[in-house]
Write an enzyme that holds these catalytic residues in place. Structure first.
Site, PDB file in Angstrom:
ATOM      1  N   ARG A  99      46.940  37.789  28.366  1.00 26.60           N
ATOM      2  CA  ARG A  99      46.086  38.937  28.040  1.00 26.60           C
ATOM      3  C   ARG A  99      46.961  40.135  27.663  1.00 26.60           C
ATOM      4  NH1 ARG A  99      43.864  37.314  32.786  1.00 26.60           N
ATOM      5  NH2 ARG A  99      44.507  39.190  33.855  1.00 26.60           N
ATOM      6  N   LYS A 240      36.285  36.921  29.774  1.00 26.42           N
ATOM      7  CA  LYS A 240      36.648  38.077  30.590  1.00 26.42           C
ATOM      8  C   LYS A 240      36.096  39.379  30.019  1.00 26.42           C
ATOM      9  CE  LYS A 240      38.518  35.548  33.629  1.00 26.42           C
ATOM     10  NZ  LYS A 240      39.915  35.231  33.787  1.00 26.42           N
ATOM     11  N   CYS A 286      47.065  31.378  40.137  1.00 25.33           N
ATOM     12  CA  CYS A 286      47.358  31.295  41.570  1.00 25.33           C
ATOM     13  C   CYS A 286      46.589  30.169  42.257  1.00 25.33           C
ATOM     14  CB  CYS A 286      47.051  32.631  42.249  1.00 25.33           C
ATOM     15  SG  CYS A 286      48.178  33.954  41.797  1.00 25.33           S
ATOM     16  N   THR A 289      41.890  26.797  39.994  1.00 23.55           N
ATOM     17  CA  THR A 289      41.381  25.501  39.554  1.00 23.55           C
ATOM     18  C   THR A 289      41.710  24.422  40.582  1.00 23.55           C
ATOM     19  OG1 THR A 289      41.572  26.100  37.217  1.00 23.55           O
ATOM     20  CG2 THR A 289      41.473  23.759  37.727  1.00 23.55           C
ATOM     21  N   ASP A 302      36.535  29.557  37.848  1.00 22.18           N
ATOM     22  CA  ASP A 302      37.043  30.862  37.410  1.00 22.18           C
ATOM     23  C   ASP A 302      36.115  32.025  37.717  1.00 22.18           C
ATOM     24  OD1 ASP A 302      39.012  32.481  36.178  1.00 22.18           O
ATOM     25  OD2 ASP A 302      37.885  32.486  34.312  1.00 22.18           O
ATOM     26  N   ASN A 400      51.606  29.488  30.892  1.00 19.23           N
ATOM     27  CA  ASN A 400      50.173  29.730  30.721  1.00 19.23           C
ATOM     28  C   ASN A 400      49.545  28.733  29.743  1.00 19.23           C
ATOM     29  OD1 ASN A 400      47.795  31.103  31.331  1.00 19.23           O
ATOM     30  ND2 ASN A 400      48.022  32.552  29.649  1.00 19.23           N
TER      31      ASN A 400
END
Length: 647
Positions: A99, A240, A286, A289, A302, A400
């Protein structure tokens, strides 16, 4: 000032239909004619007028439409087909692997309360930026218009949302992650009285354009804008971007009745065939999932939206019905069900930023499989031993790297995910990447103390945000997505979990989780975990029994800790593993100096925030005082047997 209306200049449904007649072919015109809500039509028309696409494709969610989107993604080169049928790979720009928080803004007037952790821009300035960069940005491109529900159709906490993008990859991802609600969209908008609008163009997808990439969020008009970026966290605005609007709704429209959280939703089996539902917050990267999959059945990994139902229970839905999950560290030992989807044919998967070998097979760090000699990954051609300009080894995949898939592919996905009434949720957990301080699990003694656990998440930063490093506070793991004042959000948490409408059988269990504690933190010389990833199954099982008053606990200043005998029995039952007393003592000893420092970090940071509920400081002060008394009385390290002897 509404930038979209100001720049698009479409004021009525008739003007919108005239524009559709000029821009859409007969097939797409017939589709859009089924949408009647005037506000929806005007919003879509203004986006077309602003971006000026050469073509417009209306995605109804039919198999034919979805197949067209898949083909466009391949033809444009946004995705490439892999060896396994239904699998494709998407690569983001090497410098956009997370992001872009430094280029993400809220559109806000000077008097608007905006989180101190976020950037802001005046509406007139934002409108100029949007005009400069988005006017005509889709010339020679196709705008794909999708109609989605963030949650099951008919759920009181679900959000209708438009996704308008020139990226077939983003539309393809949306079809896996959300419910296409073309047929129900008008009704849902009419019932709820609002909808979200998302406008995105990937632009030319060049590295030199990335400094000019932007994400704007207009809270007043519930509209997001993004350009010159490709990473899904910046472009899949249903996710998001709209989560931020849902947080706003919970804080400012439905305070004390509703929450919108950065949480997984998983079901834990207990004695007698019961399933107890748990929602848990953790910053991206962290283990959300992994923890979601640690339950016996899951609904989401999420996001979670929850409300207090008429029966006095807390109900939760997942606004998504798919996974955009980090794959680093995913392997057959820790994630067998996910690996079955990723490595066996029959499922549709979009990979991002992993390594693709010469046989068009994806590979990633931590998959416990042989590493190929060469391939293509997030930075281009790769070979074993390749280094970057700092002579550092380049891993086979980015930290990521992701997989995108529909959740229904996973064997443990619960049919309850489609229930518009949600699931009764009894347990709420809060965790971060804490290597050296807190025990693996502890339970708040009161709802207020539970809110404080969420407010005090501390985590090592992960690869999900560009340009962010070190250790940082991560309140509720939701801080990047809280648009308004942090004090307002905290007040909403206190009001929700103390709402008198929550009936006694449904009172929440609020707990901290931490399975990143290391040997070094407890006197060893290794950074290996003090335990294993699979141990989280036991921590969740203990919380499930705790919620039903079937286990004891040790009362401590930070909350209630498990008793050794209960954990030893659960380790044997749940994961067929011995649990020595020596490991329990290391994991659940209270290192008072570290915990006091953690509390002081929170006190100092929150002191700078405005309008915070005073009970936060009272709870932190009480915990600190009790720990200091214990430290003076017993020593720096308080072993569990001290608290056992008090019971």
């Amino acid at each position: 000032m509404d930038p979209l209306h100001t720049l698009g200049k479409i004021n009525s449904p008739d003007q919108a239909r005239n524009l559709f007649a000029a821009k859409l072919d007969s097939i797409q015109s017939a589709k859009i004619a089924k949408i009647k809500h005037p506000d929806v039509l005007v919003r879509i028309a203004n986006a077309i007028a602003l971006c000026r696409p050469s073509n417009v494709f209306i995605n109804t969610g039919s198999e034919e439409d979805k197949d067209i989107i898949r083909k466009i993604a391949i033809e444009k080169g946004e995705e490439r087909a892999l060896a396994m049928a239904g699998h494709t790979i998407h690569f983001d720009l090497a410098s956009e692997q997370g992001r872009i928080v430094d280029r993400t803004y809220y559109i806000a007037e000077p008097e608007d309360l905006v989180s101190s952790l976020a950037k802001r821009m005046l509406p007139e300035n934002a409108t100029k930026e949007i005009e400069t960069h988005m006017s005509g940005i889709m010339e020679n491109l196709t705008m794909i218009v999708g109609f989605y529900m963030r949650g099951p159709v008919g759920s009181p906490a679900a959000n209708p949302a438009l996704e308008l993008t020139s990226s077939a990859y983003i539309s393809h991802s949306a079809e896996l992650l959300y419910r296409n609600a073309f047929d129900d969209f008008d009704h849902e908008v009419e019932q709820k009285g609002y909808f979200f609008t998302n406008i995105h163009s990937e632009g030319l997808n060049r590295t030199e354009d990335l400094p000019h990439a932007r994400v704007f969020m207009d809270r007043k008009y519930q509209t997001t804008y993004a350009w010159k970026c490709t990473y899904a966290g910046n472009t899949l605005l249903l996710k998001k971007g709209n989560h931020r609007f849902a947080v706003d709704k919970a804080v400012y429209r439905d305070r004390g009745r509703e929450l919108s959280e950065h949480m997984f939703i998983t079901g834990i089996n207990g004695p007698g065939g019961r399933t107890t539902w748990c929602a848990g917050a953790a910053p991206s990267g962290c283990g959300k999932t992994t923890t979601a999959m640690a339950g016996n059945v899951f609904i989401g990994d999420d996001l979670a939206q929850m409300w207090i139902a008429r029966d006095g229970s807390i109900r939760t839905i997942n606004p998504e019905n798919g996974i955009f999950g980090i794959v680093e560290g995913v392997n057959i030992n820790g994630d067998p069900l996910l690996m079955k989807v990723l490595r066996q044919p029959g499922c549709e998967v979009i990979w991002s930023n992993v390594l693709v070998d010469k046989d068009f097979k994806p590979h990633w760090v931590g998959n416990m499989e042989p590493v190929p000699e060469t391939g293509i990954n997030f930075q281009g051609e790769w070979h074993q031993g390749k280094t970057n300009d700092k002579a550092e080894p380049i891993p086979i995949s980015h930290p990521n790297s992701r997989c995108t898939m529909a959740s229904e592919n996973l064997e443990n996905y619960s049919p309850e995910a489609a229930n518009p009434d949600g699931v009764v949720t009894r347990i709420f957990t809060y965790s971060g990447r804490d290597a050296d301080t807190m025990p693996p699990v502890w339970v708040a003694k009161t709802p207020d103390a539970g809110v404080v656990i969420g407010a005090c998440i501390v985590s090592a930063t992960t690869a999900t945000e560009v340009g962010v490093t070190g250790i940082k506070r991560a309140p509720w793991a939701n801080a990047p997505f809280i648009p308004g004042a942090l004090g307002d959000y905290m007040d909403a948490q206190f009001k929700f979990f103390n709402n008198p409408d929550i009936k006694e059988p449904f009172k929440p269990v609020m707990a901290g989780l931490n399975y990143f504690l290391t040997h070094r933190a407890r006197g060893g010389n290794s950074d290996k975990l003090l335990g294993e990833k699979q141990d989280v199954k036991v921590w969740l099982a203990w919380l499930e029994r705790y919620a039903h008053n079937e286990v004891g606990y040790l009362s401590t200043p930070i909350g209630n800790l498990p008793c050794y005998n209960d954990l030893a029995e659960l380790f044997d039952q749940i994961i067929d593993k011995a649990y020595p007393r020596s490991l329990y003592d290391m994991q659940f000893a209270l290192y008072t100096v570290k915990i006091i420092q953690r509390i002081e970090l929170q006190q100092k940071a929150y002191k700078n925030e405005e309008h915070l509920p005073e009970k936060l400081f009272k709870i932190l002060a009480a915990q600190k005082s009790a720990l200091m008394d214990l430290k003076e009385k017993v020593g720096d390290v308080i072993m569990p047997d001290y608290f056992e002897n008090l019971t």
